[in-house]
Design a protein around this motif. Structure first.
Motif, short mmCIF file in Angstrom:
data_model
loop_
_atom_site.label_atom_id
_atom_site.label_comp_id
_atom_site.label_asym_id
_atom_site.label_seq_id
_atom_site.Cartn_x
_atom_site.Cartn_y
_atom_site.Cartn_z
N LEU A 1 15.01 76.51 117.22
CA LEU A 1 15.76 77.16 118.29
C LEU A 1 15.44 78.26 118.76
O LEU A 1 15.33 78.54 120.06
N LEU A 2 14.98 79.27 117.80
CA LEU A 2 14.90 80.72 118.29
C LEU A 2 13.31 80.98 119.19
O LEU A 2 13.24 81.42 120.07
N SER A 3 12.77 79.58 119.05
CA SER A 3 11.49 79.78 119.59
C SER A 3 11.67 79.44 121.01
O SER A 3 10.57 79.47 122.00
N TYR A 4 12.67 78.74 121.35
CA TYR A 4 12.74 78.44 122.78
C TYR A 4 13.23 79.58 123.63
O TYR A 4 13.24 79.63 124.92
N TYR A 5 13.45 80.99 123.07
CA TYR A 5 14.06 81.88 123.79
C TYR A 5 13.07 83.13 123.63
O TYR A 5 12.42 83.25 122.65
N LYS A 6 13.06 83.89 124.65
CA LYS A 6 12.34 85.17 124.69
C LYS A 6 12.79 86.50 124.06
O LYS A 6 13.98 86.32 123.72
N ASP A 7 11.84 87.18 123.51
CA ASP A 7 12.58 88.36 122.61
C ASP A 7 13.32 88.04 121.30
O ASP A 7 14.16 88.76 120.70
N THR A 8 12.73 86.97 120.51
CA THR A 8 13.57 86.59 119.32
C THR A 8 12.37 86.68 118.34
O THR A 8 12.54 86.43 117.04
N THR A 9 11.17 86.96 118.66
CA THR A 9 10.15 87.11 117.69
C THR A 9 10.18 88.22 116.60
O THR A 9 9.71 88.05 115.51
N GLY A 10 11.14 89.28 116.83
CA GLY A 10 11.33 90.08 115.96
C GLY A 10 12.42 90.19 115.24
O GLY A 10 12.73 91.19 114.50
N PHE A 11 13.25 89.12 115.27
CA PHE A 11 14.42 88.93 114.45
C PHE A 11 13.94 88.84 112.84
O PHE A 11 12.83 88.12 112.66
N SER A 12 14.70 89.62 112.05
CA SER A 12 14.34 89.47 110.84
C SER A 12 14.48 88.00 110.02
O SER A 12 15.22 87.38 110.47
N GLU A 13 13.80 88.32 108.74
CA GLU A 13 14.22 87.07 107.82
C GLU A 13 15.77 86.94 107.62
O GLU A 13 16.16 85.91 107.23
N GLN A 14 16.38 88.17 107.49
CA GLN A 14 17.87 88.12 107.16
C GLN A 14 18.60 87.44 108.29
O GLN A 14 19.40 86.76 107.74
N GLU A 15 18.25 87.61 109.45
CA GLU A 15 18.87 87.04 110.47
C GLU A 15 18.55 85.40 110.46
O GLU A 15 19.69 84.82 111.03
N PHE A 16 17.54 85.03 110.11
CA PHE A 16 17.22 83.51 110.25
C PHE A 16 18.26 83.23 109.06
O PHE A 16 18.75 81.80 109.36
N HIS A 17 18.19 83.58 108.04
CA HIS A 17 19.29 83.17 106.83
C HIS A 17 20.77 83.03 107.43
O HIS A 17 21.50 82.22 107.23
N TYR A 18 20.95 84.35 108.14
CA TYR A 18 22.47 84.40 108.66
C TYR A 18 22.72 83.26 109.53
O TYR A 18 23.68 82.62 109.52
N ILE A 19 21.81 83.14 110.39
CA ILE A 19 22.17 82.02 111.47
C ILE A 19 22.17 80.55 110.95
O ILE A 19 22.80 79.67 111.10
N THR A 20 21.33 80.44 109.78
CA THR A 20 21.15 79.20 109.17
C THR A 20 22.43 79.11 108.46
O THR A 20 22.99 77.80 108.30
N ALA A 21 22.94 80.11 107.57
CA ALA A 21 24.11 79.88 106.82
C ALA A 21 25.46 79.61 107.90
O ALA A 21 26.12 78.93 107.64
N TRP A 22 25.17 79.95 109.18
CA TRP A 22 26.34 79.88 109.99
C TRP A 22 26.46 78.46 110.50
O TRP A 22 27.37 78.00 110.66
N ILE A 23 25.08 77.87 110.72
CA ILE A 23 24.89 76.54 110.90
C ILE A 23 25.66 75.60 109.89
O ILE A 23 26.18 74.71 110.19
N LEU A 24 25.23 75.78 108.65
CA LEU A 24 25.77 75.26 107.65
C LEU A 24 27.26 75.31 107.40
O LEU A 24 28.19 74.29 106.96
N ALA A 25 27.92 76.26 108.21
CA ALA A 25 29.32 76.66 107.93
C ALA A 25 29.89 75.95 108.99
O ALA A 25 31.24 75.56 108.82
N VAL A 26 29.29 75.25 109.93
CA VAL A 26 30.12 74.44 111.12
C VAL A 26 29.68 73.09 111.18
O VAL A 26 29.91 72.37 112.28
N SER A 27 29.05 72.74 110.24
CA SER A 27 28.26 71.24 110.26
C SER A 27 29.29 70.50 108.89
O SER A 27 29.54 71.06 108.13
N VAL A 28 29.15 69.17 109.12
CA VAL A 28 29.77 68.54 108.22
C VAL A 28 28.79 68.35 106.86
O VAL A 28 27.66 68.14 106.69
#
Length: 700
Positions: free
Chosen positions: A258-285
């Motif tokens: 998902l982040l690869s589709y957008y500009k200026d996201t290459t510098g996002f840290s591993e922590q942010e990847f985990h955070y967004i992933t956890a958030w996806i898990l939090a809103v899915s069945v």
């Protein structure tokens, strides 16, 4: 368009049945104000040569289909109107999102220009926002170099942004303020993000709960804007468990792509990847059938919850595997919400806590040992959702009747637990309707069976386009709602069974011949009266037993010496055998199936087993030991034993609620330790029960 008119139109298109009185109550407006606004709406309607809205003093408001479709179109256009003016709440949301995105410099002039309001209005809005944020541990500051900016724990700052999105979208999907921010600051469009995220979700087989997809998109857009300005997680992120597991999940791969589709996201840290992933898990069945990396962890938590609830409530599952799967579907996203302090909005929380007070307390107590996993108390809104799950498990069931006249469908946007409660409530109310099993809102377009009426927890514009009667309903129904729902169903479906006179007609007659000092109270009492008369002949509210009802002097053992746990249990259980409350086999089964979970709190055990093993009555025996004994092999000392017998999973729940309250009272244990007078124990419990503020209502 006038926002008051828009608010009234929203109510009119939502309801299949509504009266003038209902509008006055729901909008908190006077009769004159409602009349004026209806006239203004009719001016718009008649200009299009459509049938006007029909209304009288107390009578039902009638809106023809073509007129309702026109009003729906007005709603759609209002959200895209360039002359749409924000109200105070929308301005506050706009201000916070601006601050959240951390633009380079924000002055009063920036705020005034963006919102097109005066300096004094902005200052007042900022003052109110500061007061709100202070409760969230977030601060608004102003400096010459930075302008206005926010500071505080990063997880809290993000959580508040998410909360604003959740609350706003809950209000009839009103996203106008977020769409305006996206346009004003040239962020990625909602539609582009939705197309991208939907395609990836399908690719990775990720199913968002109901309308959580729209929430996810807006939050993702604003969070990405903040991350671009290098507002990252730091020390708050340290110590979170199972991060290595998250990295192996399909949701993590989803995040990366998902982040690869957008500009200026290459510098996002591993922590942010985990955070967004956890958030996806939090809103899915959560799907138990899927072999995920976290399945052992979530399964263990669900298992602990089920066992502890069974012990605390004195209930026993008849369909354990199915219940496990149902709870798993909720606990998996809840686990990540709690772990990362992601907000949850449960609009039914106050009603659930009030209407299911005993069950709510039992579930809250059930979850206490898990608080250590999440570094704090579990929010009551999460407890309320779990309460709904357990309420659906123990809801009354009726045998299916072959002869049905109409088909009904429950469409839910908030998950399995809520739809299950709603489904069971409606089956109880309308035994002459055939109810299909509930479906998620996103699956409605693929539903191909004949439907005569739809019940939904959240009104959605795309449902009304099906030209099927729709009724919005809460799963916990008060007398007013019950009356309205029954009238709507029987009127819309033209069912001859409905014989009650119209309450509006009765009010009109009373107005004609009498002076009413308090019409609102009269209307409310008539509602309660008529609602009670709608109950089915065989439907009786079971009040259940309080704690004092289940305790007797003959089943007490005070100041007892026991050499070990087995002797202590037999002493307590045998007193129930002597009073014909349980059989000896019941006591033997408790001993045989001794569980460490019987120790529900330090020094306190609550042993019991299934009713079919020899329960003869509802009863609780109390045994107080002089010295604690180790209970089983878990080396937990026990001094107080409450030996339970019940015949079902429901009537004794108020008593269990009373007991849990007592177990939090230090004076209760001091009394048990300081007396051998059984009458004194009974009197203490009797006084407590009579003074308790716990509602005596139980699940229906």
């Amino acid at each position: 368009m006038d926002k008051n008119l828009i608010a009234l139109i929203k109510i009119l298109v939502k309801k299949s049945y509504i009266t003038r009185t209902d509008l006055e109550v729901e909008t908190n407006c006077s009769k004159r104000q409602i009349t004026y606004r209806l006239e203004k709406i009719n001016d718009l309607v008649e200009a299009k040569k459509l049938p006007p809205i029909e209304y009288g003093n107390q009578k039902e408001i009638i809106i023809k289909t073509e007129t309702k479709n026109f009003l729906i179109e007005i709603l759609r256009k209002s959200y895209n109107d360039k002359f749409y003016y924000f109200d105070k709440r929308e301005r506050i949301i706009y201000l916070y999102i601006m601050l959240f995105m951390n633009l380079e410099y924000l002055s009063l002039q920036h705020f005034m220009s963006s919102l097109k309001v005066s300096r004094s209005t902005i200052l007042n809005d900022l003052k109110d926002l500061k007061q709100e944020l202070a409760k969230e541990n977030i601060k608004i500051s102003n400096s010459r170099s930075k302008g206005y900016y926010i500071s505080g724990p990063e997880l809290d700052i993000r959580g508040y942004m998410m909360k604003l999105v959740l609350l706003s979208l809950e209000d009839d999907h009103n996203s106008v303020v977020f769409d305006s921010i996206i346009d004003d600051y040239h962020l990625e469009s909602f539609q582009f993000s939705k197309k991208t995220i939907t395609e990836l979700a399908n690719k990775y087989k990720i199913h968002f709960v109901g309308d959580r997809l729209d929430e996810f998109i807006y939050i993702f857009i604003f969070l990405k804007a903040r991350l671009k300005n290098h507002k990252n997680l730091t020390e708050e992120y340290l110590g979170k468990p199972n991060l290595d597991i998250i990295s192996e999940m399909k949701e993590y791969k989803f995040t990366g792509e998902l982040l690869s589709y957008y500009k200026d996201t290459t510098g996002f840290s591993e922590q942010e990847f985990h955070y967004i992933t956890a958030w996806i898990l939090a809103v899915s069945v959560g799907n138990f059938a899927e072999e995920t990396e976290d399945k052992p962890i979530i399964s263990e938590i669900v298992d602990r919850i089920m066992i502890r609830f069974e012990v605390l409530s004195g209930t026993h599952y008849n369909e354990g595997p199915e219940i496990f799967k149902q709870l798993y579907s909720h606990i998996r996203p809840a686990y990540y919400r709690l772990l990362f302090r992601l907000p949850i909005y449960n609009p039914l929380y106050p009603k659930i806590k009030e209407e299911y007070s005993e069950l709510f307390l039992l579930v809250k107590e059930t979850m206490k040992p898990l608080e250590g996993l999440f570094d704090g108390e579990i929010p009551e809104e999460e407890i309320a959702y779990l309460t709904m799950h357990f309420a659906s498990i123990y809801s009354k069931k009726r045998d299916y009747e072959e002869v049905v006249k109409k088909n009904a469908l429950v469409v839910c946007s908030n998950g399995i637990g809520l739809s299950a409660i709603l489904y069971n409530e409606l089956k109880e109310m309308f035994t002459d309707l055939n109810f299909y099993l509930p479906i998620d809102a996103v699956k409605f377009k693929d539903f191909d069976k004949p439907v005569d009426i739809i019940f939904t927890t959240e009104y959605q514009l795309h449902l009304i386009e099906q030209n099927i009667p729709i009724i919005k309903i809460n799963p916990i129904i008060n007398p007013r709602e019950r009356y309205e729902i029954i009238r709507q169903v029987y009127t819309l479906l033209d069912l001859s069974v409905f014989k009650q006179p119209s309450l509006e007609s009765i009010m009109e007659i009373i107005w004609k011949y009498a002076t009413i000092s308090n019409p609102t109270q009269l209307y409310s009492e008539l509602l309660s009266f008529f609602s009670s008369s709608f109950k089915l002949k065989n439907e009786k509210k079971e009040k259940g037993y309080r704690l004092i009802d289940l305790i007797s002097e003959d089943c007490m053992n005070l100041g007892i010496d026991a050499k070990d746990w087995e002797e202590a249990i037999r002493i307590s259980g045998n007193s129930l055998v002597r009073k014909n409350k349980v059989t000896q086999d019941y006591v033997e089964k408790v001993v045989e199936n001794l569980s460490p979970y019987f120790v529900i709190t330090p020094l306190v055990a609550l042993p019991h087993t299934r009713p079919e093993f020899g329960a003869l009555s509802y009863s609780i025996g109390i045994t107080v030991l002089n010295r604690p004994v180790e209970f089983g092999n878990n080396e937990k000392p026990v001094k107080y034993i409450f030996f339970l017998s019940s015949l079902d999973n429901k009537k004794h729940l108020p008593a269990m609620s009373d007991l849990l309250h007592l177990l939090n009272q230090k004076s209760f244990f001091e009394m048990l330790d300081g007396t051998k007078d059984k009458k004194a124990v009974l009197e203490y419990i009797r006084c407590y029960t009579s003074q308790s503020t716990i509602s005596s209502s139980t699940m229906e």
